[in-house]
Scaffold this motif. Structure first.
Motif, short mmCIF file in Angstrom:
data_model
loop_
_atom_site.label_atom_id
_atom_site.label_comp_id
_atom_site.label_asym_id
_atom_site.label_seq_id
_atom_site.Cartn_x
_atom_site.Cartn_y
_atom_site.Cartn_z
N UNK A 62 65.81 107.74 72.55
CA UNK A 62 64.40 108.03 72.26
C UNK A 62 63.62 108.56 73.47
N UNK A 63 63.87 108.03 74.67
CA UNK A 63 63.12 108.45 75.85
C UNK A 63 63.45 109.88 76.26
N UNK A 64 64.61 110.38 75.85
CA UNK A 64 64.99 111.73 76.24
C UNK A 64 64.18 112.80 75.54
N UNK A 65 63.58 112.47 74.40
CA UNK A 65 62.68 113.44 73.77
C UNK A 65 61.50 113.73 74.68
N UNK A 66 61.05 112.72 75.43
CA UNK A 66 59.94 112.93 76.38
C UNK A 66 60.38 113.89 77.48
N UNK A 67 61.63 113.80 77.90
CA UNK A 67 62.15 114.76 78.89
C UNK A 67 62.20 116.16 78.31
N UNK A 68 62.65 116.26 77.06
CA UNK A 68 62.74 117.57 76.42
C UNK A 68 61.36 118.23 76.34
N UNK A 69 60.34 117.47 75.93
CA UNK A 69 59.02 118.08 75.79
C UNK A 69 58.39 118.35 77.15
N UNK A 70 58.74 117.56 78.17
CA UNK A 70 58.28 117.85 79.54
C UNK A 70 58.81 119.19 80.00
N UNK A 71 60.09 119.43 79.75
CA UNK A 71 60.67 120.73 80.10
C UNK A 71 59.97 121.86 79.35
N UNK A 72 59.69 121.63 78.07
CA UNK A 72 58.98 122.63 77.28
C UNK A 72 57.60 122.93 77.84
#
Length: 131
Positions: free
Chosen positions: A22-32
């Motif tokens: 679940x926390x990796x979605x926050x990484x994905x949107x940070x990159x976005x």
């Protein structure tokens, strides 16, 4: 206008069940968000060095809808919802094809070297609103 950024799910992004942790979605949107800012011509390093200003996340409201899995090809979409005097509110989605895996409303705030909110400079406003 919606910015799109591709992400592939690697083994390191998954949990024991083989789905994205679940926390990796926050990484994905940070990159976005980082790629969106770059794409509209804002150099965050220069902004920090020259003006002592940086964008920070103030709030995230997240919804986990369906799981993404190892080796999935995802797209992170970023779109401006609201531009305030010191903040930008964004709608971000993580998509797998036509399926929405994750959504978030993210509020980023511009702060100065003292950590206090700062007005978004006039020259940045058209870039942010058009982004």
């Amino acid at each position: 206008m919606t910015h799109q950024f591709p992400v592939r799910v690697y083994y390191e992004d998954t949990d024991l069940a083989g789905i994205v942790y679940y926390a990796n979605y926050l990484k994905f949107i940070e990159r976005g968000r980082s790629e969106w800012v770059r794409s509209i011509g804002i150099n965050q390093d220069r902004m920090k060095q020259d003006e002592g200003l940086i964008f920070v996340v103030r709030r995230v409201e997240a919804d986990y809808l369906i799981p993404a899995r190892y080796d999935d090809e995802l797209i992170v979409e970023t779109e401006v919802i609201q531009l305030g005097s010191t903040f930008v509110e964004l709608n971000q989605k993580v998509l797998r094809g036509s399926d929405t895996c994750f959504t978030a409303v993210v509020k980023i705030v511009l702060i100065n070297n003292s950590g206090r909110p700062a007005r978004i400079p006039a020259e940045l406003r058209p870039k942010l609103s058009a982004g």
